[in-house]
Design an enzyme around this catalytic site. Sequence first.
Site, mmCIF file in Angstrom:
data_model
loop_
_atom_site.group_PDB
_atom_site.id
_atom_site.type_symbol
_atom_site.label_atom_id
_atom_site.label_comp_id
_atom_site.label_asym_id
_atom_site.label_seq_id
_atom_site.Cartn_x
_atom_site.Cartn_y
_atom_site.Cartn_z
ATOM 1 N N LEU A 88 0.811 -1.215 0.000
ATOM 2 C CA LEU A 88 0.000 0.000 0.000
ATOM 3 C C LEU A 88 0.842 1.262 0.000
ATOM 4 C CD1 LEU A 88 -2.633 -1.054 2.700
ATOM 5 C CD2 LEU A 88 -2.950 -1.043 0.215
ATOM 6 N N GLY A 89 2.044 1.174 0.553
ATOM 7 C CA GLY A 89 2.886 2.360 0.656
ATOM 8 C C GLY A 89 4.251 2.011 1.194
ATOM 9 N N GLY A 91 7.863 4.100 3.151
ATOM 10 C CA GLY A 91 8.474 5.317 3.684
ATOM 11 C C GLY A 91 9.741 4.993 4.437
ATOM 12 N N GLY A 92 10.246 5.986 5.186
ATOM 13 C CA GLY A 92 11.464 5.777 5.948
ATOM 14 C C GLY A 92 11.320 4.723 7.026
ATOM 15 N N PHE A 93 10.074 4.434 7.420
ATOM 16 C CA PHE A 93 9.810 3.452 8.463
ATOM 17 C C PHE A 93 9.826 2.028 7.925
ATOM 18 C CE2 PHE A 93 5.853 4.980 6.611
ATOM 19 C CZ PHE A 93 5.311 3.797 6.151
ATOM 20 N N ASP A 210 4.494 14.469 14.961
ATOM 21 C CA ASP A 210 4.780 14.133 13.565
ATOM 22 C C ASP A 210 3.523 14.289 12.711
ATOM 23 O OD1 ASP A 210 6.499 13.459 11.530
ATOM 24 O OD2 ASP A 210 6.265 11.300 11.787
#
Length: 386
Positions: A88-89, A91-93, A210
């Site tokens: 789904l996506g 990122g940095g995580f 955040d």
Amino acid sequence: MKINCLFCCMSHRRFNRRSSSRQSIKDCIDAKNNITTFDNISFKTDSSRRRYISEEIAKLGKGNISAHIFTFRELCVATKNFNPDNQLGEGGFGRVYKGQIETPEQVVAVKQLDRNGYQGNREFLVEVMMLSLLHHQNLVNLVGYCADGDQRILVYEYMQNGSLEDHLLELARNKKKPLDWDTRMKVAAGAARGLEYLHETADPPVIYRDFKASNILLDEEFNPKLSDFGLAKVGPTGGETHVSTRVMGTYGYCAPEYALTGQLTVKSDVYSFGVVFLEMITGRRVIDTTKPTEEQNLVTWASPLFKDRRKFTLMADPLLEGKYPIKGLYQALAVAAMCLQEEAATRPMMSDVVTALEYLAVTKTEEDGQTVEGEEEEEEDERSKL
């Protein structure tokens, strides 16, 4: 720019949001000795990190953690071995996958944290604790987690419409239609309610730290929920005015006093909200290096425009195609401007922001009975009579 009159006009709409019995984190956790010292959590060896993180969560939660503990095997089955087709996506995580679990039977979002990413064991613990102990319609629901071996995986309720960023700043890549004005106000009001809950109902208050478009998830009816609590921080207690901590968060969204001194308050979140709300109004990114130098920083670009009401329409997202109430635009920009005040003390509380945005959210564009052009002509007529 003054917003006090806006709040006064709507004072009859204000609700008594502060519950007489604030939802207490302290009922579940000794806040002084545990939740406020997440920064001091340490695991002496790699084996202790891998072996005891679930026990650490159970100990800190004192038996109040209801999130299900999944095995890595269960989540492999749920995501079809983390199949890229289910992604789904990213990122940095790490990466987020769509999955189907059997207990309880439901579609979920599975966030597999990158072992080399910024979200480590401390942030993982904070997120599990926060989402297990805090419950609100505008906070994402944590279904469970997995801490097998060196895996750190969070399982959330599935949000059908992805993130606000998908519908606001990544339209071409995600093949999305731009959000209309009414939906933007609905999303803004709901996200504000989530922050209001953290600041004014949770006890002790929680600073989100955040707040950005990618962390606002949307369900099938575009109701927003805040996600990603890894950087959340318990706010000041016992007469203290702020929390001192190392600067974390995303560049462009941090309040100036926090970025400069590391002093964090709930008003730091209010500033971040103002940035995101301005993104929603303008359709611009907070930092956009593709624009001319003087327009690359959204807040810097907007600051002089805030001072001239005649230029407010220049700030509206062109993708709205003029389909918004002009008075609603003025009021929305007034809210954004107040949230973005340099001095933290002059920014409004989130309860005041919610009051203003709930008014804007129920004032539907189609109910105004006027086009933007019609309202502008009316204003011009009024000025000519003076």
